[in-house]
Design a protein around this motif. Structure first.
Motif, short mmCIF file in Angstrom:
data_model
loop_
_atom_site.label_atom_id
_atom_site.label_comp_id
_atom_site.label_asym_id
_atom_site.label_seq_id
_atom_site.Cartn_x
_atom_site.Cartn_y
_atom_site.Cartn_z
N ARG A 54 17.47 -1.20 -1.39
CA ARG A 54 16.49 -1.09 -2.47
C ARG A 54 15.09 -1.19 -1.88
NH1 ARG A 54 17.24 -5.83 -6.04
NH2 ARG A 54 17.61 -6.85 -4.08
N ALA A 55 14.12 -0.69 -2.62
CA ALA A 55 12.74 -0.73 -2.12
C ALA A 55 11.77 -1.00 -3.26
CB ALA A 55 12.38 0.59 -1.44
N LEU A 56 10.70 -1.69 -2.92
CA LEU A 56 9.62 -1.98 -3.84
C LEU A 56 8.34 -1.45 -3.21
CD1 LEU A 56 8.33 -3.40 -6.28
CD2 LEU A 56 8.28 -5.50 -4.91
N GLY A 57 7.66 -0.55 -3.90
CA GLY A 57 6.38 -0.03 -3.44
C GLY A 57 5.26 -0.62 -4.29
N ILE A 58 4.27 -1.20 -3.64
CA ILE A 58 3.16 -1.86 -4.34
C ILE A 58 1.86 -1.18 -3.96
CG2 ILE A 58 1.95 -4.04 -4.70
CD1 ILE A 58 4.52 -5.42 -3.66
N HIS A 86 6.32 13.42 -7.33
CA HIS A 86 6.69 14.18 -6.13
C HIS A 86 7.76 13.48 -5.29
CE1 HIS A 86 2.78 15.85 -7.24
NE2 HIS A 86 3.29 16.97 -6.79
N THR A 87 7.47 12.30 -4.80
CA THR A 87 8.41 11.62 -3.89
C THR A 87 9.69 11.23 -4.63
OG1 THR A 87 6.53 10.77 -2.64
CG2 THR A 87 8.68 9.76 -2.22
N LEU A 88 9.55 10.52 -5.75
CA LEU A 88 10.74 10.08 -6.47
C LEU A 88 11.48 11.24 -7.12
CD1 LEU A 88 9.57 6.73 -8.08
CD2 LEU A 88 10.65 7.14 -5.88
N ALA A 89 10.76 12.27 -7.51
CA ALA A 89 11.41 13.44 -8.12
C ALA A 89 12.34 14.16 -7.15
CB ALA A 89 10.35 14.41 -8.65
N ALA A 90 12.11 13.98 -5.85
CA ALA A 90 12.95 14.63 -4.84
C ALA A 90 14.25 13.87 -4.58
CB ALA A 90 12.16 14.79 -3.55
N LEU A 91 14.36 12.65 -5.11
CA LEU A 91 15.56 11.83 -4.90
C LEU A 91 16.57 12.06 -6.02
CD1 LEU A 91 13.81 8.45 -4.02
CD2 LEU A 91 14.79 10.12 -2.42
N PHE A 125 0.86 -1.19 0.00
CA PHE A 125 0.00 0.00 0.00
C PHE A 125 0.90 1.24 0.00
CE2 PHE A 125 -1.96 -3.42 2.50
CZ PHE A 125 -2.99 -3.76 1.64
N GLY A 126 1.99 1.14 -0.74
CA GLY A 126 3.03 2.17 -0.71
C GLY A 126 3.01 3.08 -1.91
N GLY A 127 1.85 3.44 -2.38
CA GLY A 127 1.75 4.28 -3.56
C GLY A 127 2.44 5.62 -3.44
N THR A 128 2.51 6.17 -2.25
CA THR A 128 3.18 7.47 -2.10
C THR A 128 4.70 7.31 -2.06
OG1 THR A 128 3.09 7.37 0.31
CG2 THR A 128 1.25 8.46 -0.82
N ALA A 129 5.18 6.11 -1.82
CA ALA A 129 6.61 5.77 -1.79
C ALA A 129 7.40 6.51 -0.71
CB ALA A 129 7.25 6.00 -3.16
N GLN A 153 19.38 7.09 -6.20
CA GLN A 153 18.34 6.65 -5.27
C GLN A 153 17.10 6.21 -6.04
OE1 GLN A 153 18.30 10.34 -3.13
NE2 GLN A 153 19.41 9.46 -1.39
N ARG A 154 16.68 6.99 -7.03
CA ARG A 154 15.51 6.62 -7.84
C ARG A 154 15.69 5.26 -8.50
NH1 ARG A 154 15.60 12.01 -9.31
NH2 ARG A 154 16.64 11.54 -11.27
N ALA A 155 16.90 4.95 -8.92
CA ALA A 155 17.16 3.68 -9.60
C ALA A 155 17.01 2.48 -8.67
CB ALA A 155 18.57 3.69 -10.19
N ARG A 156 17.01 2.72 -7.37
CA ARG A 156 16.89 1.63 -6.41
C ARG A 156 15.47 1.46 -5.87
NH1 ARG A 156 21.33 4.21 -4.07
NH2 ARG A 156 20.24 4.30 -2.08
N ILE A 157 14.50 2.17 -6.48
CA ILE A 157 13.09 2.04 -6.10
C ILE A 157 12.30 1.56 -7.31
CG2 ILE A 157 10.99 3.24 -5.41
CD1 ILE A 157 12.64 5.14 -3.78
N ALA A 158 11.47 0.58 -7.10
CA ALA A 158 10.54 0.12 -8.13
C ALA A 158 9.13 0.30 -7.57
CB ALA A 158 10.79 -1.34 -8.48
N LEU A 159 8.28 0.98 -8.32
CA LEU A 159 6.87 1.12 -7.96
C LEU A 159 6.06 0.28 -8.92
CD1 LEU A 159 6.50 4.96 -7.30
CD2 LEU A 159 6.88 3.11 -5.65
N LYS A 160 5.21 -0.56 -8.38
CA LYS A 160 4.42 -1.46 -9.21
C LYS A 160 2.96 -1.40 -8.84
CE LYS A 160 7.98 -2.93 -11.32
NZ LYS A 160 8.22 -2.58 -12.70
#
Length: 82
Positions: free
Chosen positions: A34-38, A51-56, A16-20, A60-67
């Protein structure tokens, strides 16, 4: 996790990590974390990207996957890494 597994935790799954927010905080602690947001909600995931990923920074952005997925159906999140 080190007490339980003998290893440092490096992968965070944010259900439930849509905001990341948690994922971003986790990767901000440094590589190789690394992190995975689902999340099921596309507008929430789009907001996180803008917003959230744009601030990284780029690393750092490369180590987050949002699905977009049902958190109950995800069994092996590492198969989703870019």
């Amino acid at each position: 996790s080190r007490r339980v597994t003998g290893r440092e935790a490096l992968l965070l799954r944010e259900d439930f990590g849509g905001t990341a927010a948690l994922a971003a905080a986790w990767v901000s602690l440094g590589a190789p974390r690394r992190a995975l947001g689902i999340d099921l909600d596309p507008p929430t995931l789009a907001w996180a990207e803008a917003h959230t990923l744009a601030a990284l920074d780029e690393r750092q952005r490369a180590r987050i996957a949002l699905k977009r997925a049902d958190v109950l159906s995800v069994r092996r999140p590492t198969s989703w890494w870019r």
